[in-house]
Scaffold this active site. Structure first.
Site, PDB file in Angstrom:
ATOM      1  N   CYS A 113       0.824  -1.209   0.000  1.00  0.00           N
ATOM      2  CA  CYS A 113       0.000   0.000   0.000  1.00  0.00           C
ATOM      3  C   CYS A 113       0.861   1.264   0.000  1.00  0.00           C
ATOM      4  CB  CYS A 113      -0.988  -0.025   1.160  1.00  0.00           C
ATOM      5  SG  CYS A 113      -2.372   1.118   0.931  1.00  0.00           S
ATOM      6  N   HIS A 221      -3.558  -5.191   0.577  1.00  0.00           N
ATOM      7  CA  HIS A 221      -3.049  -5.545   1.903  1.00  0.00           C
ATOM      8  C   HIS A 221      -3.027  -7.066   2.092  1.00  0.00           C
ATOM      9  CE1 HIS A 221      -2.762  -1.609   4.015  1.00  0.00           C
ATOM     10  NE2 HIS A 221      -3.565  -1.233   3.031  1.00  0.00           N
ATOM     11  N   GLU A 223      -1.303  -8.709   4.183  1.00  0.00           N
ATOM     12  CA  GLU A 223      -1.071  -9.115   5.569  1.00  0.00           C
ATOM     13  C   GLU A 223      -2.354  -9.584   6.253  1.00  0.00           C
ATOM     14  OE1 GLU A 223      -1.776  -4.591   5.995  1.00  0.00           O
ATOM     15  OE2 GLU A 223      -1.169  -6.040   4.470  1.00  0.00           O
TER      16      GLU A 223
END
Length: 259
Positions: A113, A221, A223
């Site tokens: 990001c 994202h 994660e």
């Protein structure tokens, strides 16, 4: 030999609206520790308390995280406007030269990001402060309301270049991703190869052309649910493998292309 150490770039916060702190998200730590099988180490994003050379010595790779503040537009030759939002100038001062040093040395990083945008700026590219205002683009911002799961839900397709490193790593030309960003790449840096785009043409995946190491960068994202989402698991697994090569004294090879 112990597990490789991954420096996770922190962001500034105010606790109870008054106590200054630097922090990294739990999701980032879990993704590094569990999906990449490395040791997560928070990096204070401020050159007044640490230096690029020290970080290169202490870490085997870097996770360039997302964050609410944007890269200051002066870093790519644009005047600041209200549309550019909040900033974190100490992070700019540390991370942009860190990226250039990693590219030169071959030290691995995975950029997410804001990190994706930092890589572009560090190499000479520019950003647009509000891509939903570009004709033909959709709104890539996260939903303003709802649960965390709803905000990180898969929202659009990203299509990768035929035979490129993302195609090779993920074994697919298309994946579904979440979307939680307002600004994005305007002009890509000369060395930054846009290897994946959203349906509306927005750059979503990239790598550094000719870099001797692992430089994969994504606008979404990964994660979130990194241990269970197959796309995220492969990204962090490959990043962890690159860090293990670096820790063992070998320069990690870039992700292969499909012949």
């Amino acid at each position: 030999m112990g597990r490789p150490v991954i420096g996770i770039i922190s962001n500034r916060h105010l606790i109870n609206d008054e106590y200054p702190a630097m922090a990294v998200g739990t999701m980032n730590c879990e993704a590094v520790g569990l999906a990449a099988d490395c040791v997560p180490l928070m990096v204070p994003a401020d050159p007044s308390v640490t230096a690029v050379a020290d970080l290169l010595d202490a870490c085997d790779g870097f996770l360039l995280t997302g964050g609410r503040p944007n890269v200051h537009p002066s870093e790519y030759g644009i005047d600041e406007t209200p549309a550019h939002g909040a900033f974190d100038r100490p992070r700019d001062a540390l991370v942009l030269p860190l990226i250039r040093a990693c590219v030169e040395a071959g030290q691995p990083f995975l950029a997410i990001c804001r990190g994706f945008q930092e890589v572009n700026v560090a190499l000479g590219g520019t950003l647009h402060p509000e891509i939903r205002e570009i004709p033909g683009r959709m709104n890539h911002r996260m939903p303003p309301n709802g649960t965390l799961a709803e905000k990180f839900a898969l929202r659009h397709v990203v299509r990768f270049a035929e035979g490129g490193p993302f195609h090779a790593l993920l074994d697919s030309r298309e994946v579904m991703t979440n979307s939680l960003h307002g600004q994005g790449i305007d002009r890509a840096a000369t060395r930054l190869v846009i290897d994946g785009r959203a349906e509306d043409g927005t750059p979503e995946a990239a790598y550094v052309d000719g870099a001797p190491g692992f430089t994969l960068s994504v606008q979404w994202h990964p994660e979130y649910s990194a241990t269970t989402d197959p796309v995220s698991r492969r990204l962090f697994g490959a990043f962890g493998d690159a860090a293990r090569e670096w820790a063992a004294g070998r320069r990690p090879s870039p992700v292969r292309r499909i012949a």
